[in-house]
Design a protein around this motif. Sequence first.
Motif, PDB file in Angstrom:
ATOM      1  N   LEU A 260      67.576 -10.555 -14.546  1.00  0.00           N
ATOM      2  CA  LEU A 260      66.825  -9.313 -14.692  1.00  0.00           C
ATOM      3  C   LEU A 260      65.890  -8.938 -13.506  1.00  0.00           C
ATOM      4  N   CYS A 261      65.194  -9.995 -12.957  1.00  0.00           N
ATOM      5  CA  CYS A 261      64.131 -10.028 -11.896  1.00  0.00           C
ATOM      6  C   CYS A 261      64.767  -9.158 -10.764  1.00  0.00           C
ATOM      7  N   PRO A 262      63.921  -8.131 -10.194  1.00  0.00           N
ATOM      8  CA  PRO A 262      64.521  -7.516  -9.103  1.00  0.00           C
ATOM      9  C   PRO A 262      64.378  -8.038  -7.883  1.00  0.00           C
ATOM     10  N   THR A 263      65.387  -7.801  -6.834  1.00  0.00           N
ATOM     11  CA  THR A 263      65.359  -8.500  -5.445  1.00  0.00           C
ATOM     12  C   THR A 263      64.112  -8.735  -4.723  1.00  0.00           C
ATOM     13  N   GLU A 264      63.374  -7.847  -4.832  1.00  0.00           N
ATOM     14  CA  GLU A 264      61.895  -7.566  -4.300  1.00  0.00           C
ATOM     15  C   GLU A 264      60.967  -8.851  -4.674  1.00  0.00           C
ATOM     16  N   PHE A 265      61.194  -9.519  -5.758  1.00  0.00           N
ATOM     17  CA  PHE A 265      60.492 -10.883  -6.036  1.00  0.00           C
ATOM     18  C   PHE A 265      61.177 -11.924  -5.133  1.00  0.00           C
ATOM     19  N   SER A 266      62.140 -11.902  -4.280  1.00  0.00           N
ATOM     20  CA  SER A 266      62.856 -12.866  -3.456  1.00  0.00           C
ATOM     21  C   SER A 266      61.737 -13.806  -2.877  1.00  0.00           C
TER      22      SER A 266
ATOM     23  N   LYS B 102      66.644   9.355  -9.962  1.00  0.00           N
ATOM     24  CA  LYS B 102      65.575   8.829  -9.009  1.00  0.00           C
ATOM     25  C   LYS B 102      65.639   7.235  -9.452  1.00  0.00           C
ATOM     26  N   ASN B 103      65.570   6.347  -8.033  1.00  0.00           N
ATOM     27  CA  ASN B 103      65.633   4.850  -8.420  1.00  0.00           C
ATOM     28  C   ASN B 103      64.309   4.140  -8.356  1.00  0.00           C
ATOM     29  N   TYR B 104      63.763   4.682  -9.654  1.00  0.00           N
ATOM     30  CA  TYR B 104      62.450   4.237  -9.843  1.00  0.00           C
ATOM     31  C   TYR B 104      61.899   2.692  -9.782  1.00  0.00           C
ATOM     32  N   THR B 105      62.810   2.131  -9.979  1.00  0.00           N
ATOM     33  CA  THR B 105      62.338   0.578  -9.918  1.00  0.00           C
ATOM     34  C   THR B 105      62.256   0.154  -8.538  1.00  0.00           C
ATOM     35  N   HIS B 106      63.210   0.183  -7.865  1.00  0.00           N
ATOM     36  CA  HIS B 106      63.213  -0.149  -6.335  1.00  0.00           C
ATOM     37  C   HIS B 106      62.080   0.497  -5.585  1.00  0.00           C
ATOM     38  N   ASP B 107      62.219   1.823  -5.769  1.00  0.00           N
ATOM     39  CA  ASP B 107      60.978   2.817  -5.159  1.00  0.00           C
ATOM     40  C   ASP B 107      59.641   2.159  -5.332  1.00  0.00           C
ATOM     41  N   MET B 108      59.156   2.019  -6.758  1.00  0.00           N
ATOM     42  CA  MET B 108      57.971   1.328  -7.074  1.00  0.00           C
ATOM     43  C   MET B 108      57.624  -0.022  -6.453  1.00  0.00           C
ATOM     44  N   LEU B 109      58.661  -0.724  -6.614  1.00  0.00           N
ATOM     45  CA  LEU B 109      58.433  -2.122  -6.154  1.00  0.00           C
ATOM     46  C   LEU B 109      58.405  -2.271  -4.641  1.00  0.00           C
ATOM     47  N   TYR B 110      59.103  -1.121  -3.938  1.00  0.00           N
ATOM     48  CA  TYR B 110      58.911  -0.946  -2.476  1.00  0.00           C
ATOM     49  C   TYR B 110      57.327  -0.614  -2.110  1.00  0.00           C
TER      50      TYR B 110
ATOM     51  N   LEU C 174      55.028  -1.278  -4.024  1.00  0.00           N
ATOM     52  CA  LEU C 174      54.006  -2.461  -4.088  1.00  0.00           C
ATOM     53  C   LEU C 174      54.134  -3.965  -3.380  1.00  0.00           C
ATOM     54  N   THR C 175      55.541  -4.068  -2.898  1.00  0.00           N
ATOM     55  CA  THR C 175      55.551  -5.480  -2.001  1.00  0.00           C
ATOM     56  C   THR C 175      55.610  -5.036  -0.635  1.00  0.00           C
ATOM     57  N   GLY C 176      56.506  -4.003  -0.210  1.00  0.00           N
ATOM     58  CA  GLY C 176      56.685  -3.689   1.019  1.00  0.00           C
ATOM     59  C   GLY C 176      57.856  -3.915   1.642  1.00  0.00           C
ATOM     60  N   TYR C 177      58.769  -4.656   0.580  1.00  0.00           N
ATOM     61  CA  TYR C 177      60.045  -5.170   0.826  1.00  0.00           C
ATOM     62  C   TYR C 177      61.254  -3.882   0.537  1.00  0.00           C
ATOM     63  N   TYR C 178      61.766  -3.644   1.551  1.00  0.00           N
ATOM     64  CA  TYR C 178      62.644  -2.262   1.299  1.00  0.00           C
ATOM     65  C   TYR C 178      64.218  -2.912   0.983  1.00  0.00           C
ATOM     66  N   HIS C 179      64.533  -2.554  -0.104  1.00  0.00           N
ATOM     67  CA  HIS C 179      66.190  -2.825  -0.461  1.00  0.00           C
ATOM     68  C   HIS C 179      66.791  -1.489  -0.437  1.00  0.00           C
ATOM     69  N   PRO C 180      67.917  -1.313   0.671  1.00  0.00           N
ATOM     70  CA  PRO C 180      68.588  -0.143   0.672  1.00  0.00           C
ATOM     71  C   PRO C 180      69.328   0.278  -0.724  1.00  0.00           C
ATOM     72  N   THR C 181      69.112   1.537  -0.933  1.00  0.00           N
ATOM     73  CA  THR C 181      69.563   2.121  -2.259  1.00  0.00           C
ATOM     74  C   THR C 181      69.936   3.478  -1.764  1.00  0.00           C
ATOM     75  N   ALA C 182      70.836   4.173  -2.655  1.00  0.00           N
ATOM     76  CA  ALA C 182      71.249   5.667  -2.503  1.00  0.00           C
ATOM     77  C   ALA C 182      71.296   6.022  -3.852  1.00  0.00           C
ATOM     78  N   VAL C 183      71.075   7.418  -3.668  1.00  0.00           N
ATOM     79  CA  VAL C 183      71.193   8.367  -5.139  1.00  0.00           C
ATOM     80  C   VAL C 183      72.455   8.957  -4.978  1.00  0.00           C
ATOM     81  N   GLN C 184      73.341   8.377  -5.693  1.00  0.00           N
ATOM     82  CA  GLN C 184      74.689   8.760  -5.701  1.00  0.00           C
ATOM     83  C   GLN C 184      74.970   9.245  -7.280  1.00  0.00           C
TER      84      GLN C 184
END
Length: 293
Positions: free
Chosen positions: A20-26, A141-149, A151-161
Amino acid sequence: MLRALTQAPLPVTILIICFLCPTEFSLFLGGLRLPPHRVALIILIGFALVRLFTRRDIRIGNFDVFFALFNMWTIYAFAYHDPSGGGLIYGGSLALESMGAYLVARAYVRSIDSLLATLKVMLIAIAFAALIALPETLLGKNYTHDMLYALTGYYHPTAVQSRLGLTRAYGTFDHPIHYGTFCAGLLALFWYAQRKASQRRARAALVTGATFLGISSAPLLCLGLQIIMIAWERITRTIPARLTLSLVGLLGLFIGISLVSNRSVATVIATRLTLDSWTGFYRIQIWEHGMKN
């Protein structure tokens, strides 16, 4: 909830939480990116192996050996097709996730009670994932990845589909397909692990609703197949030799589709049972080129 978390094997619970942990915590080691679940597997796999080879109530079977060989073949196949090193990294990652998760479950889920407790933890995890995904689906809106970006500065590519007028949810996962697969994969096991009809239906409703938020064809198809197989099992329960009859029926269905359609069965499935026609096109390309290879 807390009781389920304490009754389930701790290594399995840790692994489910890490999924469940997001990839931004890699964790980054040189050129390698290790998401939380891979870090957990690297740590837990040693404990699992020790447990498997030292406990007298665990016997290594042929299925263990064949599954290990399959994962070794996975590493070899990717390394062969990409000798620059990328294939070894990718194949090794697949083998770690496949064999590692298998070994942890094999070593620690050793009884009906531990299995039922693990399923309860998994159900809680699905509910938690759906709770995060729901606002994304409804509000676009992709709230989780936008918020973690932020906070962490790590960008995970997402798209609003959008599909069916709703947004495909990522939740804490890398892609809507990953999210949907996480939710959909164990529906049949949830169903048969519970005897009470009301709780069966409640579990099925939760899993179905959670899977739908990803609005992804493959997880929804996985869900539909499980529902069909559960219904078919119930309908044919009193019929002798039902497995043989079912296999003959599937073979007849395959031959029938082949005769009446000018396309292959794989093409019919990819184009007719997907929410997006382009998804079907990509699947056909993967199938055709994969079979050639």
